[in-house]
Design an enzyme around this catalytic site. Structure first.
Site, PDB file in Angstrom:
ATOM      1  N   CYS A 111       0.767  -1.248   0.006  1.00 55.62           N
ATOM      2  CA  CYS A 111      -0.015  -0.217   0.109  1.00 55.62           C
ATOM      3  C   CYS A 111       0.865   1.257  -0.085  1.00 55.62           C
ATOM      4  CB  CYS A 111      -0.840   0.091   1.177  1.00 55.62           C
ATOM      5  SG  CYS A 111      -2.055  -1.228   1.331  1.00 55.62           S
TER       6      CYS A 111
ATOM      7  N   HIS B 103      -2.580   6.576   4.371  1.00 56.98           N
ATOM      8  CA  HIS B 103      -1.531   5.694   4.569  1.00 56.98           C
ATOM      9  C   HIS B 103      -0.104   6.060   3.847  1.00 56.98           C
ATOM     10  CE1 HIS B 103      -0.386   0.975   5.056  1.00 56.98           C
ATOM     11  NE2 HIS B 103       0.229   1.719   6.045  1.00 56.98           N
TER      12      HIS B 103
END
Ligand SMILES: *[C@@H]1O[C@H](CO)[C@@H](O)[C@H](O)[C@H]1NC(C)=O
Ligand SMILES: *[C@@H]1O[C@H](CO)[C@@H](O)[C@H](O)[C@H]1NC(C)=O
Length: 595
Positions: free
Chosen positions: A73, A135
Site C-alpha cells: 500500500c 497511509h
C-alpha cells in the site's frame, strides 16, 4: 427582429461554450485497496457482481496491462500521487524494516518535497479532497498537532483514516493484560510484590514515615506500570519490533479524522464505507456548480482486511465476506458515479478507477477463512515484489465525450502515469509552470492521454519492478513485444505461487527468500506468454539481445539514480510514539452528513 434574436442566440451559445471551455474538467480518482485483477466482472470474473465498475469500463477505456509501482500500500500510493518510484524518497522497506508505514504516529511519511497530484491541481485552482485511507504517513509534531498528512499535500479537505485498516480494528481488545504464563509478566509481578513488601517492612523499621513510604510506593508502582505497559503493548523484544498489541492498534491507529481533528477513536467499522461515500457525495454536490473544478481522491477502505459489510449487503455475494466487500465497494463506486450524472458532470469529469496492487493471496481472517483477492492466472500477489499477480491491477479511465467507450488497451501502462496524464487530459500547464521554483525532479510516469483518447501507441518504454527497495525485474515494451526480465525471484514453496498462509505472511524480498539470477536472468515475452510459463531460452539471439539491453539499462539507472535509505529503518521514527499521537479528547464534533 428575427435576425437580431438569431445573432443573440448565437452569441449566447458561444458565451456558454466559451465559459465551459475555460473551466478545466473535474477529476475523480477511485482507488480500491488490495483488489485483485481477477475480482471484477469486467476483467473476466463471471461469478462476482460488480455492475457499477463494469459500467465504468463500458463507458471508458479498460487497461488490461496496467501496472502498480509497488506491491504494498504505502509505496504504491506514493507512486500514484507523485508519479515517482517510492524508492527515490525512501518510502519503501529494506531488509529488516517494516514493509509499510505502520502507525499514525510514525515519523516516516511522504516528504513535503514530493509533489502530489493534489498539490498540482490545487495550484491549478482546483478544490481538492482526500477521502478514505491515506497511509502515506502523518509525521505529526507533539500531541499529534501539525501533521504532514493530506492537508499538507494539497488536499484542502480530508475525511478518512490516516493509516490503514487492519484486522485488529474488529472486535474488542483488552487493555489490562496480565498473562502469568509469560516470564516477563511473572518477573514484573514478582519484583513488584517483593518491592512493596520490602518497603512495608522498611517502613516499620523507620518508625512509619508513612508519607515518604507512600510517595516512594507510588513512584515504584508507576515505574512498574510503565514497564508492564511497554512489555505488554509493544513488541520490541520480537523480530517484528514495530508491532503493538491489538488494543494499541485499535485505539491508536484506528482513528477517523476530519481535516486535522480526530473525530472517532476507536474507528467504527459499521457503515464506514457508506460514511466515506457520503462525504464524497456531499463534496461533489457542494462543488458541482462552483467556479472552480474539483479533484476528489476517494480511497476506499475496501477490500483490505478486516472484512465488514453493511447488514443490507452482507451475505449477498457468492464469495463469502470477501465477495461481499467487493460488491459493497462496487456499490460505493455506483453511488459516486450516480452523483456525477445527477449533477450533470459526466462530460466534465475525468474518472480513474484502479487498485493499489494485486490481491492478497495468503490472507485469512481470525476465523481461518480466506479473505484475500484473486489475481486471475497471474502468478503471485500482494507483497510479492515483481511477481505479475502483485502488480497487474485493474485500471479504468472514463471521460464521456473525450475518451472512447468500451475500448480495451493492452499496452503496458502504469499508475505512475496518473499525474502527467491528468495534466495532459485536462489541458493544464506543466508542473513547473504551476509550481515554479521547485527543485528539479524526474517523473517516472508518462502521459498516456493520446493512447487513451486516440489509441496512439506509445514509444518503447521500460518499467522497473522493485521488491521493497530491491530491484527484482524490468519490463520493456517494444515493437509489440513485452519483455520481462527477472534478476531476482521470490522462492515459493514447491508447486505453489504464494508464500504460505496467514494474514501477515508476506514473502521477504531479501536474502534466503530470493533466488539471485544475476549472471543468468530469467526472460519472458508476455506478449505471447502472459502467465510466465515458458521463459525464453538463454541460448537464443533474442535472449542475448534483450538481456544485454536491459542489463545495460539497469547499470545506467543505478549509476544515475540515488536511492536514499529506507525511511522505515529508524526505529525511533517507526515505533508507536504516544507523544506524537493525534487523540480525540472529546469526540464531540459530529459532521452533518454522518449517519
Ligand atoms: C471471482 O472472484 C472471487 C473473489 O475473489 C474468486 O473467489 C473467484 O475465484 C473469482 N472467479 C473467477 C471465475 O475468476
Ligand atoms: C488560477 O487562478 C489565478 C488567479 O485567478 C489565475 O491567474 C491562474 O491563471 C489560474 N490558473 C489556472 C491554471 O487556471
Amino acid at each position: 427582429m428575427m435576425k437580431r434574436i438569431f445573432i443573440l442566440v448565437i452569441m449566447l451559445i458561444t458565451l456558454v461554450r466559451g465559459d465551459k471551455k475555460s473551466k478545466h474538467p473535474n477529476v475523480v480518482v477511485l482507488l480500491a485497496d488490495d483488489l485483485g485483477i481477477g475480482d471484477l466482472g469486467c476483467y473476466g470474473n463471471s461469478t462476482i457482481n460488480t455492475p457499477n465498475i463494469d459500467k465504468l469500463a463500458s463507458e471508458g477505456v479498460r487497461l488490461t496491462h496496467h501496472l502498480s509501482a509497488a506491491s504494498l500500500c504505502t509505496p504504491s500510493r506514493a507512486a500514484l500521487l507523485t508519479g515517482r518510484y517510492p524508492a527515490r524518497y525512501g518510502l519503501v522497506g529494506e531488509d529488516g524494516t517494516p514493509p509499510v508505514i505502520v502507525h499514525v504516529s510514525s515519523r516516516a511519511s511522504l516528504p513535503l518535497t514530493e509533489i502530489t497530484l493534489g498539490r498540482v491541481l490545487e495550484a491549478a485552482n482546483y478544490t481538492t479532497a482526500a477521502v478514505g485511507k491515506w497511509h502515506l504517513g502523518m509525521n505529526c509534531a507533539l500531541l499529534g498537532r501539525d501533521c504532514n498528512g493530506p492537508k499538507k499535500h494539497g488536499f484542502q479537505h480530508f475525511y478518512g483514516i490516516p493509516s490503514t485498516l487492519i484486522e485488529e480494528f474488529r472486535g474488542n481488545h483488552p487493555f489490562w493484560i496480565m498473562d502469568f504464563n509469560q516470564p516477563l509478566h511473572q518477573a514484573f509481578t514478582g519484583t513488584w510484590l517483593i518491592s512493596v513488601l520490602t518497603l512495608f517492612s522498611l517502613g516499620r523499621k523507620m518508625e512509619f514515615q508513612w508519607m515518604a513510604i507512600l510517595l516512594f510506593g507510588i513512584c515504584l508502582s508507576f515505574v512498574f506500570f510503565i514497564s508492564w505497559f511497554v512489555s505488554t503493548h509493544y513488541r520490541f523484544h520480537t523480530r517484528t519490533w514495530w508491532k503493538v498489541s491489538p488494543w494499541m492498534d485499535q485505539f491508536m491507529n484506528g482513528i477517523l479524522m476530519y481535516n486535522d481533528e480526530v473525530i472517532e477513536q476507536p474507528l467504527q467499522l459499521d457503515g464506514l464505507m457508506q460514511n466515506l461515500v457520503s462525504f464524497s457525495l456531499k463534496f461533489i454536490a457542494d462543488h458541482a456548480h462552483g467556479d472552480r473544478p474539483f479533484f476528489l481522491y476517494h480511497s476506499f477502505g475496501h477490500v483490505h482486511t478486516p472484512m465488514f459489510t453493511h447488514p443490507s449487503m452482507a451475505g449477498k455475494s457468492r464469495h463469502g465476506s470477501y465477495g461481499d466487500n467487493v460488491e459493497e465497494m462496487d456499490a460505493g463506486v455506483g453511488a459516486i458515479m450516480a452523483a456525477l450524472t445527477e449533477h450533470n458532470l459526466d462530460e466534465n469529469t475525468i474518472v480513474y478507477f484502479l487498485s493499489d496492487h494485486g490481491g492478497h493471496l495468503e490472507c485469512v481472517d481470525n476465523e481461518g477463512h480466506r479473505v484475500g483477492g484473486h489475481n486471475g492466472l497471474f502468478k503471485g500477489g500482494k507483497g510479492q515484489g515483481a511477481s505479475e499477480g502483485a502488480i497487474r491491477v485493474p485500471g479504468i479511465y472514463r471521460w464521456k465525450g473525450h475518451i472512447p467507450s468500451s475500448v480495451s488497451i493492452h499496452e503496458p501502462t502504469s499508475l505512475l502515469d496518473m499525474l502527467p496524464t491528468i495534466l495532459d487530459l485536462a489541458e493544464l500547464p506543466q508542473i513547473d509552470d504551476l509550481l515554479p521554483n521547485l527543485p528539479e525532479r524526474e517523473i517516472d510516469g508518462v502521459s498516456i492521454a493520446s493512447l487513451l483518447m486516440r489509441g496512439e501507441p506509445q514509444t518503447a518504454r521500460v518499467f522497473i519492478h522493485h521488491c521493497r527497495q530491491s530491484i527484482h525485474a524490468v519490463r520493456w515494451a517494444k515493437d509489440g513485444h513485452i519483455y520481462k526480465m527477472f534478476i531476482k525471484k521470490l522462492m515459493y514453496p514447491e508447486g505453489s505461487h504464494q508464500c504460505g498462509w496467514g494474514i501477515m505472511n508476506l514473502c521477504s524480498c531479501f536474502g534466503e527468500s530470493v533466488t539471485d539470477l544475476t549472471g543468468k536472468p530469467l526472460l519472458f515475452d508476455l506478449s505471447r506468454d502472459p502467465y510466465e510459463d515458458d521463459p525464453i531460452s538463454s541460448g537464443t539471439e533474442k535472449y542475448s539481445e534483450v538481456v544485454a539491453y536491459l542489463l545495460d539499462y539497469l547499470d545506467r539507472w543505478q549509476e544515475s539514480v540515488h536511492y536514499p535509505p529506507s525511511q522505515f529503518r529508524k526505529k525511533s521514527d517507526t515505533v508507536l510514539a504516544l507523544w506524537r499521537q493525534p487523540f480525540c479528547l472529546a469526540c464531540t464534533q459530529k459532521i452533518e452528513f454522518q449517519k
